[in-house]
Every structure is written in C-alpha cells, then in structure tokens.
Design a protein around this motif. Structure first.
Motif, PDB file in Angstrom:
ATOM      1  N   LYS A  65     122.146 -16.737   5.653  1.00 56.31           N
ATOM      2  CA  LYS A  65     123.334 -17.064   6.221  1.00 56.31           C
ATOM      3  C   LYS A  65     123.305 -18.335   7.188  1.00 56.31           C
ATOM      4  O   LYS A  65     124.051 -18.628   7.523  1.00 56.31           O
ATOM      5  CB  LYS A  65     124.042 -15.737   6.985  1.00 56.31           C
ATOM      6  N   VAL A  66     121.932 -18.697   7.310  1.00 59.89           N
ATOM      7  CA  VAL A  66     121.503 -19.939   8.028  1.00 59.89           C
ATOM      8  C   VAL A  66     121.474 -21.232   7.415  1.00 59.89           C
ATOM      9  O   VAL A  66     120.628 -21.002   6.633  1.00 59.89           O
ATOM     10  CB  VAL A  66     120.724 -19.495   9.115  1.00 59.89           C
ATOM     11  N   ARG A  67     122.445 -22.214   7.823  1.00 55.95           N
ATOM     12  CA  ARG A  67     122.125 -23.512   7.033  1.00 55.95           C
ATOM     13  C   ARG A  67     121.304 -24.398   8.271  1.00 55.95           C
ATOM     14  O   ARG A  67     120.265 -24.866   7.917  1.00 55.95           O
ATOM     15  CB  ARG A  67     123.420 -24.411   6.892  1.00 55.95           C
ATOM     16  N   LYS A  68     121.170 -24.310   9.481  1.00 60.75           N
ATOM     17  CA  LYS A  68     120.917 -25.083  10.645  1.00 60.75           C
ATOM     18  C   LYS A  68     120.771 -24.193  11.769  1.00 60.75           C
ATOM     19  O   LYS A  68     121.693 -23.396  11.887  1.00 60.75           O
ATOM     20  CB  LYS A  68     121.615 -26.356  10.819  1.00 60.75           C
ATOM     21  N   LEU A  69     119.652 -24.442  12.419  1.00 60.57           N
ATOM     22  CA  LEU A  69     119.457 -23.741  13.662  1.00 60.57           C
ATOM     23  C   LEU A  69     119.285 -24.705  14.963  1.00 60.57           C
ATOM     24  O   LEU A  69     118.313 -25.593  14.565  1.00 60.57           O
ATOM     25  CB  LEU A  69     118.127 -22.637  13.576  1.00 60.57           C
ATOM     26  N   VAL A  70     119.793 -24.625  15.982  1.00 60.74           N
ATOM     27  CA  VAL A  70     119.856 -25.127  16.945  1.00 60.74           C
ATOM     28  C   VAL A  70     119.483 -24.418  18.090  1.00 60.74           C
ATOM     29  O   VAL A  70     119.994 -23.421  18.582  1.00 60.74           O
ATOM     30  CB  VAL A  70     121.203 -25.961  17.472  1.00 60.74           C
TER      31      VAL A  70
END
Length: 290
Positions: A65-70
C-alpha cells in the motif's frame, strides 16, 4: 460541542488511494494500529506515508500500500528494524525521503505552520544531503550562516492514537511522551483520533495535568474508540508493548509461508477477530512455557 465519534469501519471511506498519510506515535510506541489494520482490510493503495515509523510502516509495506515513505527511522524499538520495511527498502519497491530526526520534525513544524520550509542546522555536512539531492540550503539574512531549508510537509490525513478523548476530539496522552502527534494533526487537512476510551470532557481535566491535553478538538475530524488500538505497540500507562507478539510478528515476516499464516490468523478478520486471535496466541504461549 459536536459529537465526532465514528466506528473504526468507517475510516477507509475517508482515505483515498494516492493520498499523503501521516501516522503518529514513535517507533513501536502508541501507534494507531487499529486504524492501520483497518486500512489493510481496504483497497486503499499508492500512499505516501509520513511517520517516525514502526510496525505501521511494515504492515502497510507488506500489503503493497506504500508508494513513498517520508521518515526519520523505522524501528520496533526492542528490534532495530522492521523486517518488512527493510525488505521494501533493500528491494527499492518504495520511494523514500530519509531525513535526520531533527530534519523530520522541522518538516512537520513547517507544515503545521503552513510554511514552505524552515531552516535547521540538522543534516548539514551529512549524508542526508547526498541521499536527498532535492534538499537546498539557505543563507541567513542576518549572518553568513548556512542552514538546511527543510521543505514543509502537509498531509491529507493523519492517524493518531491517544489514551483518552472526549466525543468532540479533545485528546489526552497519559504516558511519558507526547511524541509529535500534535504536529501531525496541525500539518494535516483531516485528522482521525483513535483512543483507548472516550470519556466526558470533565474527566480529561481530572485525569491528568493540563499539558496532557495534547490535541484540541479544532484539529480533529473523527474520534474512534478503540480499546487496545495501539497493540502490539505500547500505550503507557494503559499497557506496554507486547514483546512476545512483536517477536512473533518479526519472525513471521522473515519467511513467506510463515507470513501467510500470520496474515490468515491475525489480519483477515475484523478488529474483534484480531484481538481474539491475540488472546489465543498468548494462551498458547503460556501453555508452551509451562
């Protein structure tokens, strides 16, 4: 004051694929895990997740479910790295903006104040700058000092878990640390607060000192009563981190077959089913130990 209470099952209706999602808590401490599990049961995907991460990140990565993580870190505290996060990071299946913790909090503060950036010394002359080539520096107009210009982060939705709340969304933490949950709420367009217990407003003042009233109702859009809603992370003083279950999670995550069993046992049903399965796990754990 308006009543903002809502059932947990309504949460995915307010979160759309492609959104930027902030998740409060710190590592494996006071994470809104019931809310995260509800997202696992939904078809929401392609999320940009902003967090000082723990198993929230691991579960969302495992579900694709994650495209990008900050993030500033992703840790289970007593276990240095979440294994699902490590696998996603090493495979390059997610985009990342990996900040120094001080830079991460600066980004939250800028977002909470609706500023495009804030200056900080954190990260100067470090590999963080090389890992994030889009970051810029700025020179002080008053001295010759250079600072990192950390871009403010704004989120579509924030998920937060606290010990107590009233129906209007005034939220209270009773543990040792507020972490940065208030900044997540202020830097988000919409905030959903899960809580161990919804109480009448006067009980908040009687239950702790004024500084424990972390969230004002003006920053909260929905209140979800979710007992043990931070499990398996800790929610002091109501309960500590479930170390035995966390170890079970981390061990299962290292093997595809074991992870399928874990998913079938704990993540395919509703929240009541999850808590019942956890109780069965501990009952079996005790029997094996005796």
């Amino acid at each position: 004051m308006s009543d903002k209470t809502m059932p947990l099952t309504e949460l995915p209706r307010h979160i759309e694929s492609g959104m930027t999602l902030g998740i409060g808590g710190w590592g494996s401490r006071r994470k809104p895990m019931a809310a995260v599990r509800e997202l696992l049961r939904s078809d929401v995907t392609d999320l940009t997740v902003v967090t000082l991460g723990g198993p929230d990140v691991g579960l969302l990565c495992a579900a694709g479910k994650v495209r990008k993580l900050v993030y500033g870190f992703v840790s289970l505290d007593s276990i240095p790295l979440d294994p699902h996060f490590r696998a996603a990071r090493e495979s390059g299946s997610i985009d990342t903006s990996e900040y120094d913790e001080g830079m991460f909090v600066t980004a939250l503060r800028a977002g909470a104040n609706r500023l495009s950036f804030l200056p900080t010394r954190a990260g100067l002359e470090s590999d963080v700058m090389a890992m994030n080539p889009e970051l810029k520096t700025v020179t002080s107009p008053y001295t010759d000092e250079d600072y990192v210009a950390v871009p403010g982060v704004r989120m579509d939705v924030a998920l937060i878990h606290l010990n107590r709340s009233d129906a209007a969304g005034n939220g209270q933490y009773l543990g040792p640390d507020p972490y940065f949950d208030d900044l997540f709420a202020m830097a988000s367009d919409t905030t959903f607060l899960s809580t161990e217990k919804v109480v009448p407003t006067p009980e908040l003042g009687a239950g702790g000192p004024p500084q424990s009233l972390l969230l004002s109702r003006m920053f909260v859009d929905g209140v979800i009563e979710a007992p043990h809603g931070a499990h398996f992370t800790g929610c002091e003083p109501d309960y500590g981190r479930d170390e035995a279950f966390q170890q079970h999670y981390a061990t299962a995550a290292k093997d595809p077959e074991s992870w399928q069993r874990f998913t079938r046992t704990f993540l395919t049903g509703d929240e009541a089913s999850y808590l019942a399965a956890v109780a069965d796990f501990h009952s079996s754990h005790k029997e094996q130990a005796s």
